[in-house]
Write a protein that holds these residues in place. Structure first.
Motif, PDB file in Angstrom:
ATOM      1  N   GLU A  35       1.128  -1.039  -0.046  1.00  0.00           N
ATOM      2  CA  GLU A  35      -0.001   0.021   0.078  1.00  0.00           C
ATOM      3  C   GLU A  35       1.393   1.264  -0.122  1.00  0.00           C
ATOM      4  O   GLU A  35       0.209   2.195  -0.514  1.00  0.00           O
ATOM      5  CB  GLU A  35      -1.038  -0.002   1.129  1.00  0.00           C
ATOM      6  CG  GLU A  35      -2.254  -1.296   1.446  1.00  0.00           C
ATOM      7  CD  GLU A  35      -2.802  -1.018   2.418  1.00  0.00           C
ATOM      8  OE1 GLU A  35      -2.527   0.308   3.338  1.00  0.00           O
ATOM      9  OE2 GLU A  35      -3.818  -2.029   2.190  1.00  0.00           O
ATOM     10  N   VAL A  36       2.229   1.081   0.959  1.00  0.00           N
ATOM     11  CA  VAL A  36       2.702   2.240   0.653  1.00  0.00           C
ATOM     12  C   VAL A  36       3.533   3.017  -0.461  1.00  0.00           C
ATOM     13  O   VAL A  36       3.758   3.725  -0.970  1.00  0.00           O
ATOM     14  CB  VAL A  36       3.755   2.392   1.944  1.00  0.00           C
ATOM     15  CG1 VAL A  36       5.000   3.463   2.220  1.00  0.00           C
ATOM     16  CG2 VAL A  36       3.654   2.094   3.034  1.00  0.00           C
ATOM     17  N   ALA A  37       4.464   1.419  -0.973  1.00  0.00           N
ATOM     18  CA  ALA A  37       4.162   1.459  -2.584  1.00  0.00           C
ATOM     19  C   ALA A  37       4.213   2.123  -3.176  1.00  0.00           C
ATOM     20  O   ALA A  37       4.069   2.596  -4.530  1.00  0.00           O
ATOM     21  CB  ALA A  37       5.517   0.110  -2.837  1.00  0.00           C
ATOM     22  N   ARG A  38       2.498   1.908  -2.947  1.00  0.00           N
ATOM     23  CA  ARG A  38       1.383   2.095  -4.620  1.00  0.00           C
ATOM     24  C   ARG A  38       1.116   4.046  -4.335  1.00  0.00           C
ATOM     25  O   ARG A  38       1.276   4.752  -5.479  1.00  0.00           O
ATOM     26  CB  ARG A  38       0.295   1.364  -4.444  1.00  0.00           C
ATOM     27  CG  ARG A  38       0.295   0.237  -4.713  1.00  0.00           C
ATOM     28  CD  ARG A  38      -1.422  -0.412  -4.513  1.00  0.00           C
ATOM     29  NE  ARG A  38      -1.271  -2.086  -4.916  1.00  0.00           N
ATOM     30  CZ  ARG A  38      -2.261  -2.757  -4.507  1.00  0.00           C
ATOM     31  NH1 ARG A  38      -3.007  -2.498  -3.832  1.00  0.00           N
ATOM     32  NH2 ARG A  38      -2.194  -4.132  -4.965  1.00  0.00           N
ATOM     33  N   ALA A  39       1.012   4.120  -2.854  1.00  0.00           N
ATOM     34  CA  ALA A  39       0.977   6.052  -2.946  1.00  0.00           C
ATOM     35  C   ALA A  39       2.315   6.363  -3.116  1.00  0.00           C
ATOM     36  O   ALA A  39       1.830   7.635  -3.561  1.00  0.00           O
ATOM     37  CB  ALA A  39       0.172   6.067  -0.652  1.00  0.00           C
ATOM     38  N   SER A  40       3.138   5.959  -3.083  1.00  0.00           N
ATOM     39  CA  SER A  40       4.753   6.646  -3.292  1.00  0.00           C
ATOM     40  C   SER A  40       4.705   6.630  -4.585  1.00  0.00           C
ATOM     41  O   SER A  40       5.307   7.401  -5.506  1.00  0.00           O
ATOM     42  CB  SER A  40       5.710   4.994  -2.605  1.00  0.00           C
ATOM     43  OG  SER A  40       5.592   5.484  -2.193  1.00  0.00           O
ATOM     44  N   GLU A  41       4.327   5.863  -5.145  1.00  0.00           N
ATOM     45  CA  GLU A  41       4.205   5.528  -6.842  1.00  0.00           C
ATOM     46  C   GLU A  41       3.516   7.052  -7.498  1.00  0.00           C
ATOM     47  O   GLU A  41       3.430   7.572  -8.236  1.00  0.00           O
ATOM     48  CB  GLU A  41       4.137   4.769  -7.460  1.00  0.00           C
ATOM     49  CG  GLU A  41       5.029   3.187  -7.152  1.00  0.00           C
ATOM     50  CD  GLU A  41       4.751   1.497  -7.481  1.00  0.00           C
ATOM     51  OE1 GLU A  41       5.239   0.419  -8.207  1.00  0.00           O
ATOM     52  OE2 GLU A  41       2.953   1.388  -8.483  1.00  0.00           O
ATOM     53  N   ARG A  42       2.553   7.058  -6.998  1.00  0.00           N
ATOM     54  CA  ARG A  42       1.159   7.937  -7.411  1.00  0.00           C
ATOM     55  C   ARG A  42       2.126   9.321  -6.866  1.00  0.00           C
ATOM     56  O   ARG A  42       1.919  10.140  -7.816  1.00  0.00           O
ATOM     57  CB  ARG A  42      -0.723   7.860  -6.664  1.00  0.00           C
ATOM     58  CG  ARG A  42      -1.143   6.633  -7.213  1.00  0.00           C
ATOM     59  CD  ARG A  42      -1.908   6.627  -6.027  1.00  0.00           C
ATOM     60  NE  ARG A  42      -2.286   6.431  -5.089  1.00  0.00           N
ATOM     61  CZ  ARG A  42      -2.486   5.632  -4.711  1.00  0.00           C
ATOM     62  NH1 ARG A  42      -3.072   4.343  -5.553  1.00  0.00           N
ATOM     63  NH2 ARG A  42      -2.762   5.559  -3.176  1.00  0.00           N
ATOM     64  N   THR A  43       2.851   9.269  -6.184  1.00  0.00           N
ATOM     65  CA  THR A  43       3.184  11.102  -5.621  1.00  0.00           C
ATOM     66  C   THR A  43       3.998  11.299  -6.606  1.00  0.00           C
ATOM     67  O   THR A  43       4.699  12.187  -6.831  1.00  0.00           O
ATOM     68  CB  THR A  43       3.610  11.099  -4.371  1.00  0.00           C
ATOM     69  OG1 THR A  43       2.800   9.742  -2.767  1.00  0.00           O
ATOM     70  CG2 THR A  43       4.228  12.007  -3.956  1.00  0.00           C
ATOM     71  N   LEU A  44       5.476  10.090  -6.785  1.00  0.00           N
ATOM     72  CA  LEU A  44       5.825  10.295  -7.585  1.00  0.00           C
ATOM     73  C   LEU A  44       5.491  10.942  -9.396  1.00  0.00           C
ATOM     74  O   LEU A  44       6.026  10.804 -10.037  1.00  0.00           O
ATOM     75  CB  LEU A  44       6.786   8.893  -7.598  1.00  0.00           C
ATOM     76  CG  LEU A  44       8.705   8.606  -8.859  1.00  0.00           C
ATOM     77  CD1 LEU A  44       9.798   9.985  -8.414  1.00  0.00           C
ATOM     78  CD2 LEU A  44       9.240   7.469  -8.242  1.00  0.00           C
ATOM     79  N   ALA A  45       5.072  10.052  -9.681  1.00  0.00           N
ATOM     80  CA  ALA A  45       3.335  10.151 -11.232  1.00  0.00           C
ATOM     81  C   ALA A  45       3.803  11.441 -11.036  1.00  0.00           C
ATOM     82  O   ALA A  45       3.603  12.287 -11.718  1.00  0.00           O
ATOM     83  CB  ALA A  45       2.843   8.951 -10.925  1.00  0.00           C
ATOM     84  N   ARG A  46       2.526  11.447  -9.854  1.00  0.00           N
ATOM     85  CA  ARG A  46       2.409  13.597  -9.870  1.00  0.00           C
ATOM     86  C   ARG A  46       3.966  14.211 -10.308  1.00  0.00           C
ATOM     87  O   ARG A  46       3.849  14.972 -10.590  1.00  0.00           O
ATOM     88  CB  ARG A  46       1.392  13.039  -8.861  1.00  0.00           C
ATOM     89  CG  ARG A  46       0.777  14.708  -8.488  1.00  0.00           C
ATOM     90  CD  ARG A  46       0.393  15.464  -9.343  1.00  0.00           C
ATOM     91  NE  ARG A  46      -0.364  16.357  -8.859  1.00  0.00           N
ATOM     92  CZ  ARG A  46      -0.939  17.072  -9.871  1.00  0.00           C
ATOM     93  NH1 ARG A  46      -1.503  16.865 -11.158  1.00  0.00           N
ATOM     94  NH2 ARG A  46      -1.611  18.556 -10.189  1.00  0.00           N
ATOM     95  N   ALA A  47       4.469  14.271  -9.384  1.00  0.00           N
ATOM     96  CA  ALA A  47       5.819  14.762  -9.714  1.00  0.00           C
ATOM     97  C   ALA A  47       6.230  14.859 -11.247  1.00  0.00           C
ATOM     98  O   ALA A  47       7.007  16.209 -11.085  1.00  0.00           O
ATOM     99  CB  ALA A  47       6.409  14.534  -8.253  1.00  0.00           C
ATOM    100  N   LEU A  48       6.659  14.048 -11.198  1.00  0.00           N
ATOM    101  CA  LEU A  48       7.274  13.865 -12.837  1.00  0.00           C
ATOM    102  C   LEU A  48       6.339  14.542 -13.127  1.00  0.00           C
ATOM    103  O   LEU A  48       6.574  15.410 -14.841  1.00  0.00           O
ATOM    104  CB  LEU A  48       7.391  12.733 -13.192  1.00  0.00           C
ATOM    105  CG  LEU A  48       8.485  11.173 -12.092  1.00  0.00           C
ATOM    106  CD1 LEU A  48       8.619   9.864 -12.726  1.00  0.00           C
ATOM    107  CD2 LEU A  48       9.792  12.134 -12.453  1.00  0.00           C
ATOM    108  N   GLU A  49       5.068  13.909 -13.633  1.00  0.00           N
ATOM    109  CA  GLU A  49       4.356  14.634 -14.454  1.00  0.00           C
ATOM    110  C   GLU A  49       4.083  16.779 -14.312  1.00  0.00           C
ATOM    111  O   GLU A  49       3.932  17.161 -15.554  1.00  0.00           O
ATOM    112  CB  GLU A  49       2.405  14.853 -14.363  1.00  0.00           C
ATOM    113  CG  GLU A  49       1.813  15.459 -15.949  1.00  0.00           C
ATOM    114  CD  GLU A  49       0.692  13.850 -16.120  1.00  0.00           C
ATOM    115  OE1 GLU A  49      -0.115  14.654 -16.701  1.00  0.00           O
ATOM    116  OE2 GLU A  49       0.998  12.893 -15.520  1.00  0.00           O
TER     117      GLU A  49
END
Length: 406
Positions: A169-183
């Motif tokens: 669950e933490v990894a999924r949340a981190s991926e979404r946050t990283l995706a948002r930052a990259l975009e």
């Protein structure tokens, strides 16, 4: 200029599914090996053999089901857990009392943990807790009483599966946050590129119409006033801008997805060009151009951006230093970088004026010069002393000249 969409897919979860696939096969072989080594402890070995036939067929046939979260459906998880629980409950029927009392392994042995881990990877720690609870009950029923080793194994599976589910669950949340930052980063870079183009063209034309209209008066003055209003509105839009919502893959196991629009260099060519050829047209009666005797090669995108930054610096000289101001362009080809200096003999820039202009939405230096050099991995240094002119030093590293345009 041609565009292309680059898809960045990130997934910490996918390796867990691959590891689970290998785990299920290895633990299936391990369980069969334990049965073979303790064959004499089974009063009804036929029951155990029948279970292992089902286990082998099920494990191998369902390997595609543990490749991603989408393939691993709720129905599959329920049947998989039911097979594990059935094997645990059948153990006291197939084995003798000595095997049970001595704490011998159940028929599925540690293969059962794979079923629980599938729940954890699929749905997180809550699903892991849900799946590990019936496993704990089945093990207590198989043993007949809460022996120390049984409780130890039950607690270990329960805690480990919940911990893995929480990590997922933490990894999924981190991926979404990283995706948002990259975009956001990709959107900001694209917005700055558009702002530079607008500043180099539309905004300067509107500013010129406003100034000329104020001088001519009458209908031209009204046209100049309207041009000034549109300039302010456009500067506000350029300095603000909108950031789109990041997009996430429909398959959660594939991770977060970022789609970044990039300039395609195929149309421009990836070869190096001589920077001198791009800067030579800037030479004029009041603009002196000093260049090395040998070519100054740079990747085409980097050379064009650097030349555009020099053009923006010269535009600032014409607009702010006066018609009589002179300018000098000096190109230096260093071993690791290319340095272009633009100097004028104008009145200079008052202290704090650049920060004030940026606050007003006038982003000529911030975007057309510094923004371009930042995209190239270089730097732009501006030195201005009131009464002694202004000097802009542009540096572009040769190694990153092309990569920086991405």
């Amino acid at each position: 200029m041609a565009k292309r969409v680059r898809v960045i897919r990130m997934s910490v979860e996918q390796p867990l599914w691959r590891a689970l696939s290998g785990y299920r096969v290895l633990t299936m072989l391990y369980a069969i090996g334990l049965f073979a080594s303790a064959y004499d402890e089974f009063d009804r070995p036929g029951i155990a053999i029948a279970f292992y036939v089902v286990l082998v067929v099920w494990t191998l046939a369902t390997l595609p089901r543990v490749q991603s979260a989408v393939a691993c459906t709720k129905r599959f998880l329920a049947v998989d857990l039911a097979i594990a629980l059935t094997g645990i409950v059948l153990t006291p029927i197939a084995a003798d009392d000595h095997h049970i009392q001595s704490g011998g392994p159940t028929l599925p042995s540690i293969w059962t943990a794979g079923s629980v881990l599938a729940y954890a990877i699929k749905g997180g720690w809550r699903w892991a807790a849900f799946a590990s609870t019936p496993v704990a009950v089945a093990n207590l029923i198989e043993r007949g009483f809460p022996a120390r080793d049984t409780v130890h194994n039950v607690v270990l599976v329960w805690v480990a599966s919940i911990a893995i589910g929480y990590v997922v669950e933490v990894a999924r949340a981190s991926e979404r946050t990283l995706a948002r930052a990259l975009e956001i980063e990709a959107t900001t870079r694209e917005r700055e590129r558009l702002a530079r183009d607008i500043h180099d063209g539309v905004l300067q034309v509107l500013a010129m119409v406003q100034r000329r209209g104020a001088v001519l008066g009458g209908e031209a003055g009204e046209l100049g006033r309207m041009a000034g209003e549109q300039e302010i509105a456009l500067r506000t839009l350029v300095s603000g801008g909108l950031v789109p919502v990041s997009r996430v893959s429909l398959d959660a196991a594939e991770g977060a997805v970022v789609r970044a629009v990039e300039e395609d260099d195929v149309d421009e060519g990836d070869g190096a060009v001589d920077l001198r050829a791009l800067l030579a047209p800037y030479a004029a009666a009041k603009v002196s151009f000093a260049e090395p005797g040998a070519p100054v090669p740079l990747p085409a995108p980097a050379a064009k951006e650097l030349a555009a930054a020099v053009g923006a610096a010269l535009d600032n000289v014409r607009r702010h230093a006066g018609e009589d101001a002179r300018a000098w362009i000096l190109v230096e080809d260093e071993p690791r970088e290319v340095v272009v200096t633009v100097r004028d003999d104008g009145p200079g820039i008052p202290e704090g004026r650049l920060a004030q202009a940026e606050g007003e939405g006038r982003l000529g230096v911030a975007l057309s010069i510094r923004g371009r050099l930042r995209e190239l991995g270089g730097s732009a240094e501006l030195v201005s002393i009131p009464g002694q002119g202004t000097e802009v030093e542009l540096k572009v590293p040769k190694a990153r000249g092309k990569a920086g345009t991405r």
